[in-house]
Design a protein around this motif. Structure first.
Motif, PDB file in Angstrom:
ATOM      1  N   LEU A 188     -47.981 106.842  22.731  1.00  0.00           N
ATOM      2  CA  LEU A 188     -48.207 106.838  21.245  1.00  0.00           C
ATOM      3  C   LEU A 188     -47.318 107.935  20.607  1.00  0.00           C
ATOM      4  O   LEU A 188     -47.128 109.083  21.147  1.00  0.00           O
ATOM      5  CB  LEU A 188     -49.594 107.217  21.196  1.00  0.00           C
ATOM      6  CG  LEU A 188     -50.756 106.050  21.608  1.00  0.00           C
ATOM      7  CD1 LEU A 188     -52.064 106.456  21.780  1.00  0.00           C
ATOM      8  CD2 LEU A 188     -50.396 104.850  21.157  1.00  0.00           C
ATOM      9  N   THR A 189     -46.966 107.596  19.205  1.00  0.00           N
ATOM     10  CA  THR A 189     -46.191 108.553  18.669  1.00  0.00           C
ATOM     11  C   THR A 189     -46.745 110.011  18.658  1.00  0.00           C
ATOM     12  O   THR A 189     -45.963 111.204  18.431  1.00  0.00           O
ATOM     13  CB  THR A 189     -45.684 108.292  17.144  1.00  0.00           C
ATOM     14  OG1 THR A 189     -46.999 107.820  16.242  1.00  0.00           O
ATOM     15  CG2 THR A 189     -45.108 106.906  17.245  1.00  0.00           C
ATOM     16  N   HIS A 190     -48.192 110.329  18.385  1.00  0.00           N
ATOM     17  CA  HIS A 190     -48.571 111.712  18.372  1.00  0.00           C
ATOM     18  C   HIS A 190     -48.660 112.003  19.760  1.00  0.00           C
ATOM     19  O   HIS A 190     -49.125 113.393  19.845  1.00  0.00           O
ATOM     20  CB  HIS A 190     -49.950 111.461  17.464  1.00  0.00           C
ATOM     21  CG  HIS A 190     -50.993 110.673  18.378  1.00  0.00           C
ATOM     22  ND1 HIS A 190     -51.480 109.378  17.862  1.00  0.00           N
ATOM     23  CD2 HIS A 190     -51.865 110.942  19.451  1.00  0.00           C
ATOM     24  CE1 HIS A 190     -52.362 108.929  18.965  1.00  0.00           C
ATOM     25  NE2 HIS A 190     -52.683 110.019  19.581  1.00  0.00           N
ATOM     26  N   HIS A 234     -41.864 100.800  20.343  1.00  0.00           N
ATOM     27  CA  HIS A 234     -40.859 100.374  19.298  1.00  0.00           C
ATOM     28  C   HIS A 234     -41.506  99.719  18.191  1.00  0.00           C
ATOM     29  O   HIS A 234     -41.375 100.070  16.840  1.00  0.00           O
ATOM     30  CB  HIS A 234     -39.713  99.451  19.872  1.00  0.00           C
ATOM     31  CG  HIS A 234     -38.794 100.064  20.917  1.00  0.00           C
ATOM     32  ND1 HIS A 234     -38.024 101.162  20.528  1.00  0.00           N
ATOM     33  CD2 HIS A 234     -38.332  99.693  22.094  1.00  0.00           C
ATOM     34  CE1 HIS A 234     -37.202 101.720  21.271  1.00  0.00           C
ATOM     35  NE2 HIS A 234     -37.588 100.938  22.402  1.00  0.00           N
ATOM     36  N   LYS A 235     -42.521  98.861  18.596  1.00  0.00           N
ATOM     37  CA  LYS A 235     -43.102  98.275  17.360  1.00  0.00           C
ATOM     38  C   LYS A 235     -44.043  98.854  16.449  1.00  0.00           C
ATOM     39  O   LYS A 235     -44.126  98.917  15.528  1.00  0.00           O
ATOM     40  CB  LYS A 235     -43.912  96.902  18.143  1.00  0.00           C
ATOM     41  CG  LYS A 235     -44.706  96.054  17.309  1.00  0.00           C
ATOM     42  CD  LYS A 235     -45.242  94.781  17.766  1.00  0.00           C
ATOM     43  CE  LYS A 235     -46.160  94.010  16.591  1.00  0.00           C
ATOM     44  NZ  LYS A 235     -47.329  93.340  17.532  1.00  0.00           N
ATOM     45  N   ARG A 236     -44.744 100.001  17.464  1.00  0.00           N
ATOM     46  CA  ARG A 236     -45.540 100.734  16.561  1.00  0.00           C
ATOM     47  C   ARG A 236     -45.035 101.596  15.670  1.00  0.00           C
ATOM     48  O   ARG A 236     -45.368 101.935  14.621  1.00  0.00           O
ATOM     49  CB  ARG A 236     -46.344 101.515  17.952  1.00  0.00           C
ATOM     50  CG  ARG A 236     -47.776 101.974  17.342  1.00  0.00           C
ATOM     51  CD  ARG A 236     -48.395 102.632  18.703  1.00  0.00           C
ATOM     52  NE  ARG A 236     -48.939 101.765  19.476  1.00  0.00           N
ATOM     53  CZ  ARG A 236     -48.435 101.731  20.676  1.00  0.00           C
ATOM     54  NH1 ARG A 236     -47.565 102.496  21.411  1.00  0.00           N
ATOM     55  NH2 ARG A 236     -48.963 100.723  21.654  1.00  0.00           N
ATOM     56  N   LYS A 242     -55.835 106.009  15.787  1.00  0.00           N
ATOM     57  CA  LYS A 242     -54.485 105.996  16.315  1.00  0.00           C
ATOM     58  C   LYS A 242     -53.809 105.334  14.987  1.00  0.00           C
ATOM     59  O   LYS A 242     -54.132 103.954  14.784  1.00  0.00           O
ATOM     60  CB  LYS A 242     -54.556 105.300  17.385  1.00  0.00           C
ATOM     61  CG  LYS A 242     -55.674 105.624  18.531  1.00  0.00           C
ATOM     62  CD  LYS A 242     -55.136 107.049  19.032  1.00  0.00           C
ATOM     63  CE  LYS A 242     -56.031 107.416  20.122  1.00  0.00           C
ATOM     64  NZ  LYS A 242     -56.360 108.946  20.240  1.00  0.00           N
ATOM     65  N   ASP A 243     -52.421 106.103  14.733  1.00  0.00           N
ATOM     66  CA  ASP A 243     -51.459 105.284  14.018  1.00  0.00           C
ATOM     67  C   ASP A 243     -50.654 104.367  14.815  1.00  0.00           C
ATOM     68  O   ASP A 243     -50.293 105.037  15.894  1.00  0.00           O
ATOM     69  CB  ASP A 243     -50.750 106.487  12.947  1.00  0.00           C
ATOM     70  CG  ASP A 243     -51.818 107.053  12.103  1.00  0.00           C
ATOM     71  OD1 ASP A 243     -52.307 106.316  11.369  1.00  0.00           O
ATOM     72  OD2 ASP A 243     -52.213 108.188  12.265  1.00  0.00           O
TER      73      ASP A 243
END
Ligand SMILES: Nc1ncnc2c1ncn2[C@@H]1O[C@H](COP(=O)(O)OP(=O)(O)OP(=O)(O)O)[C@@H](O)[C@H]1O
Ligand SMILES: [Mg+2]
Length: 246
Positions: free
Chosen positions: A149-151, A200-202, A245-246
């Motif tokens: 996850l990006t965070h 990548h999609k997220r 979650k973003d």
């Protein structure tokens, strides 16, 4: 002696843990369980059959320390280019604290998460390249992780604002009730490729939402950057309790 953290402002607050700068070492991060979200709360939140597992299996600190130790043993020091270093536990006034590398930029400020970086700077070619490098590393080493996850990725920048490395600081371990290494290699490769594709999609979806003016949740946004007189202290100092979650 027990480390005193309760009187300090954490630099970040995740869904499960509070993150502090070690009072005696500016390059060390101490992560403790959030007192308002205990292991029992965490287990209650999980659905069947995961809520049948023992309480200790919900302890992110414990799992992370074990997984990173095992990875270091099997793959060597190079893993620390993209996975932060863990230096064991310390007793604190907020319970056991996991000591880890604290990722800072060349100017001394604590590096922001990829989520915060994307929100503040968009998704230029340099960031895209850095994500590709991390994705290749994940595939090469078949890193056992939950969704990437990006965070849970931080972006370390050098003296000229260039990206030095992306470092994963959370989400390591097996998403299953058994160790990831028990799966055959072809299955592990497939699972890791899926996680990379979804990362990548997220990112694409997140960037699109930001571009259309949608303000992201505060999850993964720093509360402060671990230096005095920080000009960048901003709205990110608001207390965050959401685990969205973003
Ligand atoms: N060692 C570190 N160096 C720099 N920043 C860090 C470090 N560890 C954590 N952070 C920052 O703190 C935030 C919260 O930390 P972390 O992800 O460990 O908490 P968590 O409660 O386990 O998160 P989650 O909500 O994903 O379960 C991260 O999003 C990241 O921005
Ligand atoms: Mg996290």
């Amino acid at each position: 002696m027990r480390l005193q953290l309760a009187h300090i402002e954490p630099f970040a607050r995740g869904g499960n843990r509070l993150c502090y700068v070690h009072p005696d070492n500016p390059d060390c991060c101490v992560k403790v369980r959030r007192p308002d979200f205990t292991l029992a709360d965490c287990r209650r939140k999980k659905g069947f059959p995961r809520n049948l597992r023992p309480l200790s299996s919900f302890d992110d600190n414990r799992e992370e320390a074990a997984v990173i130790k095992a990875l270091q043993k099997s793959r060597g020091e190079t893993i620390h280019h993209h996975i932060y270093r863990c230096d064991g536990f310390v007793e604190t006034d907020l319970g056991p604290g996991l000591m880890t590398e604290l990722v800072r930029d060349a100017d001394g400020r604590i590096s922001v998460s990829l989520k915060q970086d994307l929100w503040e700077r968009g998704y230029p070619a340099a960031t895209r390249r850095a994500v590709e490098v991390l994705a290749d590393f994940w595939l090469e080493h078949l890193v056992p992780s939950r969704e990437v996850l990006t965070h849970n990725i931080v972006v370390q920048r050098g003296a000229h604002d260039e990206i030095r490395r992306l470092v994963v600081i959370d989400g390591l371990g097996s998403p299953y009730v058994f160790p990831f290494a028990w799966l055959p290699k072809t299955v592990r490769r497939h699972k890791v490729s899926q996680r990379v594709r979804r990362l990548h999609k997220r990112i694409r979806q997140f960037v699109r939402r930001c571009d259309s003016g949608h303000e992201p949740s505060r999850v993964g946004m720093l509360q402060h950057r671990g230096v005095e007189n920080d000009q960048s202290r901003s709205a990110t100092t608001t207390t965050q309790t959401s685990v969205a979650k973003d």
